[in-house]
Design a protein around this motif. Structure first.
Motif, PDB file in Angstrom:
ATOM      1  N   UNK A   1      -4.543   0.289  -2.902  1.00 40.67           N
ATOM      2  CA  UNK A   1      -4.881   1.631  -2.425  1.00 40.67           C
ATOM      3  C   UNK A   1      -3.768   2.226  -1.574  1.00 40.67           C
ATOM      4  N   UNK A   2      -3.043   1.374  -0.857  1.00 43.82           N
ATOM      5  CA  UNK A   2      -1.990   1.880   0.017  1.00 43.82           C
ATOM      6  C   UNK A   2      -0.925   2.642  -0.758  1.00 43.82           C
ATOM      7  N   UNK A   3      -0.524   2.107  -1.899  1.00 40.27           N
ATOM      8  CA  UNK A   3       0.583   2.737  -2.620  1.00 40.27           C
ATOM      9  C   UNK A   3       0.185   4.064  -3.244  1.00 40.27           C
ATOM     10  N   UNK A   4      -1.112   4.298  -3.434  1.00 38.75           N
ATOM     11  CA  UNK A   4      -1.564   5.629  -3.848  1.00 38.75           C
ATOM     12  C   UNK A   4      -1.456   6.591  -2.669  1.00 38.75           C
ATOM     13  N   UNK A   5      -1.910   6.165  -1.505  1.00 37.16           N
ATOM     14  CA  UNK A   5      -1.826   7.029  -0.322  1.00 37.16           C
ATOM     15  C   UNK A   5      -0.372   7.221   0.123  1.00 37.16           C
ATOM     16  N   UNK A   6       0.476   6.260  -0.186  1.00 41.49           N
ATOM     17  CA  UNK A   6       1.889   6.351   0.197  1.00 41.49           C
ATOM     18  C   UNK A   6       2.581   7.515  -0.508  1.00 41.49           C
TER      19      UNK A   6
ATOM     20  N   UNK B   1     -12.283  -4.609   4.313  1.00 43.93           N
ATOM     21  CA  UNK B   1     -11.490  -5.844   4.305  1.00 43.93           C
ATOM     22  C   UNK B   1     -10.062  -5.571   3.841  1.00 43.93           C
ATOM     23  N   UNK B   2      -9.938  -4.832   2.739  1.00 43.54           N
ATOM     24  CA  UNK B   2      -8.586  -4.498   2.268  1.00 43.54           C
ATOM     25  C   UNK B   2      -7.875  -3.580   3.251  1.00 43.54           C
ATOM     26  N   UNK B   3      -8.624  -2.633   3.844  1.00 45.69           N
ATOM     27  CA  UNK B   3      -8.031  -1.729   4.811  1.00 45.69           C
ATOM     28  C   UNK B   3      -7.489  -2.460   6.030  1.00 45.69           C
ATOM     29  N   UNK B   4      -8.264  -3.399   6.554  1.00 43.80           N
ATOM     30  CA  UNK B   4      -7.836  -4.155   7.726  1.00 43.80           C
ATOM     31  C   UNK B   4      -6.594  -4.988   7.414  1.00 43.80           C
ATOM     32  N   UNK B   5      -6.595  -5.631   6.256  1.00 47.66           N
ATOM     33  CA  UNK B   5      -5.445  -6.448   5.857  1.00 47.66           C
ATOM     34  C   UNK B   5      -4.192  -5.583   5.718  1.00 47.66           C
ATOM     35  N   UNK B   6      -4.353  -4.409   5.126  1.00 48.07           N
ATOM     36  CA  UNK B   6      -3.212  -3.517   4.925  1.00 48.07           C
ATOM     37  C   UNK B   6      -2.667  -3.004   6.251  1.00 48.07           C
ATOM     38  N   UNK B   7      -3.545  -2.599   7.152  1.00 47.48           N
ATOM     39  CA  UNK B   7      -3.099  -2.073   8.448  1.00 47.48           C
ATOM     40  C   UNK B   7      -2.353  -3.151   9.236  1.00 47.48           C
ATOM     41  N   UNK B   8      -2.830  -4.381   9.176  1.00 44.48           N
ATOM     42  CA  UNK B   8      -2.146  -5.478   9.872  1.00 44.48           C
ATOM     43  C   UNK B   8      -0.711  -5.613   9.374  1.00 44.48           C
ATOM     44  N   UNK B   9      -0.537  -5.515   8.055  1.00 43.19           N
ATOM     45  CA  UNK B   9       0.811  -5.621   7.482  1.00 43.19           C
ATOM     46  C   UNK B   9       1.656  -4.425   7.884  1.00 43.19           C
TER      47      UNK B   9
END
Length: 233
Positions: free
Chosen positions: A86-91, A196-204
């Motif tokens: 999802x991050x790379x779509x928002x990126x 869960x995916x959001x939290x993992x992504x934000x940590x990175x």
């Protein structure tokens, strides 16, 4: 609709599989949606995107699509935690703003129909794939704001959560445990994997080296006339 969707009845429940014609249609619509991006106005007032901008957007979509198939875990009735897909779509929105990101997110939703879709009706298909994934495109509205990469990502996944929850309430209320309101069940179910995916992504993203690299890409991805105007997270 029989050309695009094939009815399947199992244990009294009706669902639909996408036919070969449906796959072809989804791919064609995704290509058209992405092609339309090139005619949207950029931040510098120009209408057509450059080859560089189209290339970066296409690479982000391709990366998101590939990563969506790398699932850390998958829930039994749909939904999964992927590796930053999802991050790379928002990126894309962080790179080029809302007009590009909304079209790219729409194209991404169509592409997701190719990967193990679960369809019980056309309205559910629109809600779960077109609107839910398309909501990731709202990230572009934070294109040039302070901490825009974080704000855009969180806004995008929250938009997906809202539409996925709405779908659960309208189309999958029967799955809610006895005594539990469908809204609470749908919010808990969809929130579990999205959060869960959001939290993992934000940590990175909080890792300074990662954030610096992504900001550097934003500068390189924009034309020379825009490099002094972009705001970095």
């Amino acid at each position: 609709m029989q050309l695009f969707l094939e009815k399947v009845v199992e244990d009294g429940y009706t669902s639909y599989n996408i036919t070969r014609g449906g796959y072809v249609l989804a791919i064609i619509l995704a290509i058209i949606a992405f092609a339309v991006v090139s005619y949207f106005m950029n931040a510098d007032g120009k209408f057509k995107m450059s080859v560089k901008q189209l290339t970066f957007s296409a690479l982000c979509l391709a990366l998101a699509f590939v990563l969506s198939n790398i699932k850390l875990f998958k829930l039994p009735m749909g939904g999964s935690v992927t590796v930053f897909s999802m991050f790379f779509v928002t990126y894309i929105g962080y790179l080029y703003g809302p007009r590009v990101s909304l079209s790219a997110a729409f194209a991404y939703g169509l592409l997701q129909l190719i990967v193990d879709p679960y369809i019980i009706s056309v309205p559910q298909l629109l809600c779960d794939y077109i609107l839910a994934f398309g909501a990731l495109g709202v990230a572009g509205f934070f294109y040039n704001s302070r901490y825009g990469m974080f704000k855009g990502y969180l806004a995008g996944i929250f938009g997906r959560f809202l539409f996925s929850t709405l779908s659960g309430v309208i189309f999958f209320a029967d799955y809610a445990p006895e005594g539990m309101h469908p809204l609470a069940y749908s919010a808990a179910y969809n929130g579990s994997y999205i959060a869960a995916e959001g939290a993992l992504t934000v940590v990175v993203l909080l890792v300074p080296a990662v954030r610096a690299a992504l900001n550097r890409i934003k500068v390189e991805a924009n034309e020379k006339s825009l490099k002094k105007q972009v705001s970095l997270s």
